[in-house]
Write an enzyme that holds these catalytic residues in place. Structure first.
Site, PDB file in Angstrom:
ATOM      1  N   CYS A  98       3.209  -5.122  16.167  1.00 36.48           N
ATOM      2  CA  CYS A  98       2.649  -4.096  17.046  1.00 36.48           C
ATOM      3  C   CYS A  98       1.139  -4.299  17.136  1.00 36.48           C
ATOM      4  CB  CYS A  98       2.974  -2.700  16.514  1.00 36.48           C
ATOM      5  SG  CYS A  98       4.755  -2.359  16.437  1.00 36.48           S
TER       6      CYS A  98
ATOM      7  N   CYS B  26       5.035  -7.201   7.927  1.00 31.65           N
ATOM      8  CA  CYS B  26       5.952  -6.712   8.956  1.00 31.65           C
ATOM      9  C   CYS B  26       6.105  -7.788  10.021  1.00 31.65           C
ATOM     10  CB  CYS B  26       5.415  -5.418   9.584  1.00 31.65           C
ATOM     11  SG  CYS B  26       6.521  -4.681  10.808  1.00 31.65           S
TER      12      CYS B  26
ATOM     13  N   CYS C 256       3.346   8.526   1.380  1.00 30.59           N
ATOM     14  CA  CYS C 256       3.743   7.546   2.393  1.00 30.59           C
ATOM     15  C   CYS C 256       4.025   6.226   1.675  1.00 30.59           C
ATOM     16  CB  CYS C 256       2.632   7.383   3.422  1.00 30.59           C
ATOM     17  SG  CYS C 256       2.987   6.145   4.690  1.00 30.59           S
TER      18      CYS C 256
ATOM     19  N   GLU D 101       0.829  -1.201   0.000  1.00 27.41           N
ATOM     20  CA  GLU D 101       0.000   0.000   0.000  1.00 27.41           C
ATOM     21  C   GLU D 101       0.864   1.252   0.000  1.00 27.41           C
ATOM     22  OE1 GLU D 101      -2.421  -0.234   3.457  1.00 27.41           O
ATOM     23  OE2 GLU D 101      -3.424  -2.074   2.831  1.00 27.41           O
TER      24      GLU D 101
ATOM     25  N   GLY E 278       5.676  -2.164   6.911  1.00 29.58           N
ATOM     26  CA  GLY E 278       7.019  -2.655   7.189  1.00 29.58           C
ATOM     27  C   GLY E 278       7.825  -1.747   8.098  1.00 29.58           C
ATOM     28  N   GLU E 279       8.917  -2.283   8.611  1.00 30.62           N
ATOM     29  CA  GLU E 279       9.874  -1.545   9.432  1.00 30.62           C
ATOM     30  C   GLU E 279      11.055  -1.143   8.542  1.00 30.62           C
ATOM     31  OE1 GLU E 279      12.472   0.289  11.454  1.00 30.62           O
ATOM     32  OE2 GLU E 279      10.590  -0.123  12.507  1.00 30.62           O
TER      33      GLU E 279
ATOM     34  N   CYS F 254      -1.409  -2.062  15.075  1.00 34.52           N
ATOM     35  CA  CYS F 254      -1.125  -1.874  13.650  1.00 34.52           C
ATOM     36  C   CYS F 254      -1.646  -3.064  12.853  1.00 34.52           C
ATOM     37  CB  CYS F 254       0.381  -1.710  13.443  1.00 34.52           C
ATOM     38  SG  CYS F 254       0.883  -1.583  11.715  1.00 34.52           S
TER      39      CYS F 254
ATOM     40  N   SER G  52       8.550   5.785  16.461  1.00 29.12           N
ATOM     41  CA  SER G  52       7.198   5.447  16.891  1.00 29.12           C
ATOM     42  C   SER G  52       7.273   5.012  18.354  1.00 29.12           C
ATOM     43  CB  SER G  52       6.642   4.329  16.007  1.00 29.12           C
ATOM     44  OG  SER G  52       5.295   4.084  16.280  1.00 29.12           O
ATOM     45  N   LEU G  53       6.909   5.904  19.258  1.00 33.51           N
ATOM     46  CA  LEU G  53       7.106   5.685  20.688  1.00 33.51           C
ATOM     47  C   LEU G  53       5.886   5.000  21.318  1.00 33.51           C
ATOM     48  CD1 LEU G  53       9.080   6.190  23.031  1.00 33.51           C
ATOM     49  CD2 LEU G  53       7.946   8.413  23.372  1.00 33.51           C
TER      50      LEU G  53
ATOM     51  N   SER H 159      10.635   6.554   9.542  1.00 38.66           N
ATOM     52  CA  SER H 159      10.011   6.207  10.819  1.00 38.66           C
ATOM     53  C   SER H 159      10.404   4.794  11.223  1.00 38.66           C
ATOM     54  CB  SER H 159       8.488   6.312  10.696  1.00 38.66           C
ATOM     55  OG  SER H 159       7.868   5.910  11.899  1.00 38.66           O
TER      56      SER H 159
ATOM     57  N   CYS I  62      -1.982   1.906   7.941  1.00 39.45           N
ATOM     58  CA  CYS I  62      -1.162   0.902   7.263  1.00 39.45           C
ATOM     59  C   CYS I  62      -1.803  -0.483   7.333  1.00 39.45           C
ATOM     60  CB  CYS I  62       0.222   0.838   7.907  1.00 39.45           C
ATOM     61  SG  CYS I  62       1.124   2.373   7.805  1.00 39.45           S
TER      62      CYS I  62
ATOM     63  N   ASN J 253      -6.272   5.557  14.649  1.00 42.19           N
ATOM     64  CA  ASN J 253      -7.137   5.287  13.505  1.00 42.19           C
ATOM     65  C   ASN J 253      -7.666   3.868  13.680  1.00 42.19           C
ATOM     66  OD1 ASN J 253      -8.455   5.353  11.080  1.00 42.19           O
ATOM     67  ND2 ASN J 253      -6.645   5.623   9.818  1.00 42.19           N
TER      68      ASN J 253
END
Length: 353
Positions: free
Chosen positions: A126, A122, A115, A102, A169-170, A129, A224-225, A201, A342, A300
């Site tokens: 998380c 991934c 983006c 995406e 993804g990371e 996500c 991303s905290l 990010s 995402c 979101n």
């Protein structure tokens, strides 16, 4: 070593994966003069051409070789959804091996932000996500990352002004392809984007942060905290069990010292989870010595029990950060009506198949 841990995997050959020097070697190896490199490079990146036959300044035999060997079409559009609420567009794209990714275009006034994704799926899992629920499939090549930008550029009447590596993804687990793509975006012979308009990010891959701090390019770093208490962050982001919150904050401060740049902390606000008064107080305490900004992002909602906080809770959290020694920005996710978080468009597509 970081290089071994973050190395780019072997990908099928494509001219889209070559930088200018590598393209020159490819041109010369096929018996064409050096000056053809600049022409081909411009067709690939400045002219946004996907058909070798349309590269009319090139001799026919070179166009034929590009068609046969170049593999310049790395993805195709499956679907596009435009938001009715804002100027966001979400694209579902198919790679040549059939995998789906995406990309998102967000237009705000004169700012056109793309983006892009760096992986199919991934591995980090998380809990908030959607991409994390898919698992990891593979890394993208630099050409596949850049092709997202090329395709989305065709959608907008105005040029792309900013790129964020915040899609699927990371990014730091695909470090080599990430940096090659970012360098091409910055190259004045290609996309000519200022490095300061390119943001990367990470969920907190410390070796990637360390390596980025040593590079000469001025790419921005976002972390991303999402939680400031270690136990909660380990629950929301399991990668924190490997790279602890304490070590992550140390790495962030070291990054600012080595690079001379601020770090952006992204903090997704989740109702009743990380939006409490004590969370705000701890953010002020733990981040006060790190040159940074904090970007608050109301959640979101996806298909989980987690929810976006009410407007009242969001306002209370913001008020609790008043007089913080760092700027606080509130960013509302674009495209909430088009599943722009995402992984949402892809998982919905897979469920409908």
């Amino acid at each position: 070593m970081v290089k071994r841990f973050l190395a780019m995997e072997k990908m099928p050959f494509s001219l889209r994966n070559l930088n200018f020097s590598q393209l020159e070697e490819w041109i010369l190896a096929r018996g064409f003069p050096k000056f053809r490199t600049k022409q081909v490079f411009q067709w690939l990146w400045r002219s946004n051409v996907f058909d070798a036959d349309k590269m009319h300044t090139l001799p026919k035999d070179l166009r034929q070789i590009i068609e046969l060997e170049g593999n310049i079409n790395l993805l195709q559009r499956v679907s596009r959804i435009d938001s009715r609420l804002d100027a966001s567009s979400k694209l579902l794209l198919k790679l040549n091996d059939g995998n789906l990714i995406e990309s998102v275009l967000i237009t705000e006034d004169k700012r056109n932000t793309v983006c892009v994704s760096t992986q199919v799926g991934c591995a980090l899992g998380c809990t908030f996500c959607r991409t994390g629920s898919m698992g990891f499939v593979r890394n993208l090549s630099s050409g596949e990352i850049l092709s997202q930008l090329l395709l989305i550029s065709r959608l907008s009447a105005n040029p792309v002004t900013n790129v964020v590596f915040m899609g699927m993804g990371e990014p730091f687990l695909n470090f080599d392809a990430l940096i090659e793509a970012a360098k091409m975006m910055n190259d004045p012979r290609a996309f000519n984007l200022s490095a300061r308009r390119i943001s990367i990010s990470t969920a907190g891959i410390i070796p990637g942060i360390e390596q980025l701090s040593l590079l000469p390019w001025q790419f921005k770093l976002a972390i991303s905290l999402n939680a400031i208490f270690p136990e909660l962050r380990e629950t929301l982001m399991p990668i924190s069990k490997k790279y602890s919150l304490d070590n992550l904050l140390k790495a962030a401060k070291s990054y600012t010292e080595k690079s001379g740049k601020l770090v952006m902390f992204e903090y997704v606000l989740i109702d009743g989870v990380n939006d409490r008064d004590e969370d705000a107080a701890e953010l002020k305490r733990r981040l006060k010595d790190i040159p940074c900004k904090i970007n608050l992002i109301p959640f979101n909602s996806i298909a989980t029990a987690m929810q976006r906080p009410s407007p009242q809770r969001i306002r209370r959290f913001i008020s609790n950060l008043e007089n913080a020694p760092f700027p606080v920005i509130v960013r509302h996710s674009g495209g909430t009506d088009i599943n722009a978080a995402c992984g949402q468009l892809l998982t919905n597509y897979n469920m409908e198949k």
